[in-house]
Enzyme design. Structure first.
Site, PDB file in Angstrom:
ATOM      1  N   CYS A  98       0.834  -1.195   0.000  1.00 27.32           N
ATOM      2  CA  CYS A  98       0.000   0.000   0.000  1.00 27.32           C
ATOM      3  C   CYS A  98       0.873   1.251   0.000  1.00 27.32           C
ATOM      4  O   CYS A  98       1.992   1.248   0.526  1.00 27.32           O
ATOM      5  CB  CYS A  98      -0.902   0.001   1.229  1.00 27.32           C
ATOM      6  SG  CYS A  98      -2.065   1.399   1.292  1.00 27.32           S
TER       7      CYS A  98
ATOM      8  N   ASP B 172       0.454   3.794   1.689  1.00 23.55           N
ATOM      9  CA  ASP B 172       0.399   4.416   3.012  1.00 23.55           C
ATOM     10  C   ASP B 172       1.810   4.730   3.526  1.00 23.55           C
ATOM     11  O   ASP B 172       2.683   3.850   3.556  1.00 23.55           O
ATOM     12  CB  ASP B 172      -0.317   3.484   3.994  1.00 23.55           C
ATOM     13  CG  ASP B 172      -0.711   4.177   5.281  1.00 23.55           C
ATOM     14  OD1 ASP B 172       0.187   4.694   5.985  1.00 23.55           O
ATOM     15  OD2 ASP B 172      -1.916   4.216   5.603  1.00 23.55           O
TER      16      ASP B 172
ATOM     17  N   ARG C 283       2.915   5.106   6.347  1.00 29.74           N
ATOM     18  CA  ARG C 283       3.276   4.458   7.616  1.00 29.74           C
ATOM     19  C   ARG C 283       3.779   3.026   7.427  1.00 29.74           C
ATOM     20  O   ARG C 283       4.106   2.357   8.415  1.00 29.74           O
ATOM     21  CB  ARG C 283       2.058   4.446   8.556  1.00 29.74           C
ATOM     22  CG  ARG C 283       1.525   5.834   8.903  1.00 29.74           C
ATOM     23  CD  ARG C 283       0.166   5.750   9.561  1.00 29.74           C
ATOM     24  NE  ARG C 283      -0.846   5.230   8.635  1.00 29.74           N
ATOM     25  CZ  ARG C 283      -2.128   5.001   8.957  1.00 29.74           C
ATOM     26  NH1 ARG C 283      -2.529   5.241  10.204  1.00 29.74           N
ATOM     27  NH2 ARG C 283      -2.978   4.541   8.057  1.00 29.74           N
TER      28      ARG C 283
ATOM     29  N   HIS D 265      -2.331  -3.832   5.047  1.00 27.02           N
ATOM     30  CA  HIS D 265      -2.185  -3.433   6.451  1.00 27.02           C
ATOM     31  C   HIS D 265      -3.549  -3.127   7.052  1.00 27.02           C
ATOM     32  O   HIS D 265      -4.460  -2.666   6.366  1.00 27.02           O
ATOM     33  CB  HIS D 265      -1.255  -2.223   6.595  1.00 27.02           C
ATOM     34  CG  HIS D 265      -1.789  -0.955   6.007  1.00 27.02           C
ATOM     35  ND1 HIS D 265      -2.471  -0.014   6.752  1.00 27.02           N
ATOM     36  CD2 HIS D 265      -1.755  -0.464   4.741  1.00 27.02           C
ATOM     37  CE1 HIS D 265      -2.821   0.998   5.976  1.00 27.02           C
ATOM     38  NE2 HIS D 265      -2.398   0.744   4.747  1.00 27.02           N
TER      39      HIS D 265
ATOM     40  N   CYS E  97      -6.395   0.223   6.740  1.00 27.61           N
ATOM     41  CA  CYS E  97      -6.117   0.793   5.425  1.00 27.61           C
ATOM     42  C   CYS E  97      -7.221   1.766   4.998  1.00 27.61           C
ATOM     43  O   CYS E  97      -8.405   1.417   4.971  1.00 27.61           O
ATOM     44  CB  CYS E  97      -5.997  -0.333   4.404  1.00 27.61           C
ATOM     45  SG  CYS E  97      -5.707   0.217   2.713  1.00 27.61           S
TER      46      CYS E  97
END
Length: 218
Positions: A48, A50, A52, A104, A107
């Site tokens: 992803c 993302d 993080r 994750h 999400c």
């Protein structure tokens, strides 16, 4: 979490880059020399976007050790030439032995696919996740807690994308020649930083339903 005003400026990032490069050279004077001419990763990570979930960092790998593709909610659509080109390059040129699809919990893409709000252009991308939602609707409907239901779709989405990867002609072609190539499905927890194997790995054509096997290359 820091506020937007506390974020580093682009110029700060250049300075951080110089410090990072100097630190690398201090530890290993040949570090960049080795990376300059060749990359030979054993892994392709499809994850992803993302911020993080930094792929190399959370598995303790150095630059050059993992080939990475990231998009919203780690989706592998068979119409996405960007993702398909990455997989082809990783398999045929880099000859990776492991393709790891990693989602994750928490999400944002999964959450957006489950709500009923319009998201503009993003809705076209989220439709791939909605297909997974629809296919597993009865299971998900029985999960009353919203967060648990969303997290279960995060897992189901990874499982679906693993199958999408395994069905690609470039993957099946590698298997048909006896190449060692495994496709894995993992999930990452933002709460504790721990990865979990979902146990949906595929290693050869026998793991695919006959509908998806490409007989002309087998």
């Amino acid at each position: 979490m820091c506020e937007k005003d506390d974020h580093k400026s682009p110029q700060d990032l250049f300075e951080a880059n110089r410090q990072w490069a100097a630190a690398k050279l201090g530890q290993d004077p040949d570090f960049f020399h080795r990376l300059r001419d060749v990359q030979s990763p054993n892994y392709l990570w499809i994850g992803c976007s993302d911020s993080r979930v930094p792929a190399n960092e959370i598995v303790g790998l150095q630059p050059g050790e993992m080939f990475v593709h990231r998009n919203i909610a780690n989706v592998v659509p068979h119409s996405d030439l960007n993702c398909l080109s990455v997989v082809q390059y990783a398999v045929e040129v880099l000859e990776v032995e492991h393709i790891i699809v990693t989602g994750h919990y928490g999400c944002g893409g999964i959450k957006a696919a489950m709500d009923k709000e319009p998201h503009g252009q993003l809705d076209n991308w989220l439709s791939h996740i909605k297909d997974v939602y629809h296919a597993n609707f009865e299971e998900l409907r029985l999960i009353k807690d919203t967060e648990r239901r969303q997290n279960r779709l995060c897992e189901l989405n990874v499982m679906h994308q693993v199958r999408n990867v395994a069905r690609l002609s470039v993957v099946q072609s590698a298997w048909s020649t006896g190449r060692k190539l495994s496709v894995h499905g993992w999930i990452y927890s933002l709460e504790d930083g721990i990865l979990k194997d979902l146990g949906v790995g595929l290693e050869n054509q026998d793991d695919l339903h006959s509908v998806f096997r490409l007989s002309d290359i087998l």
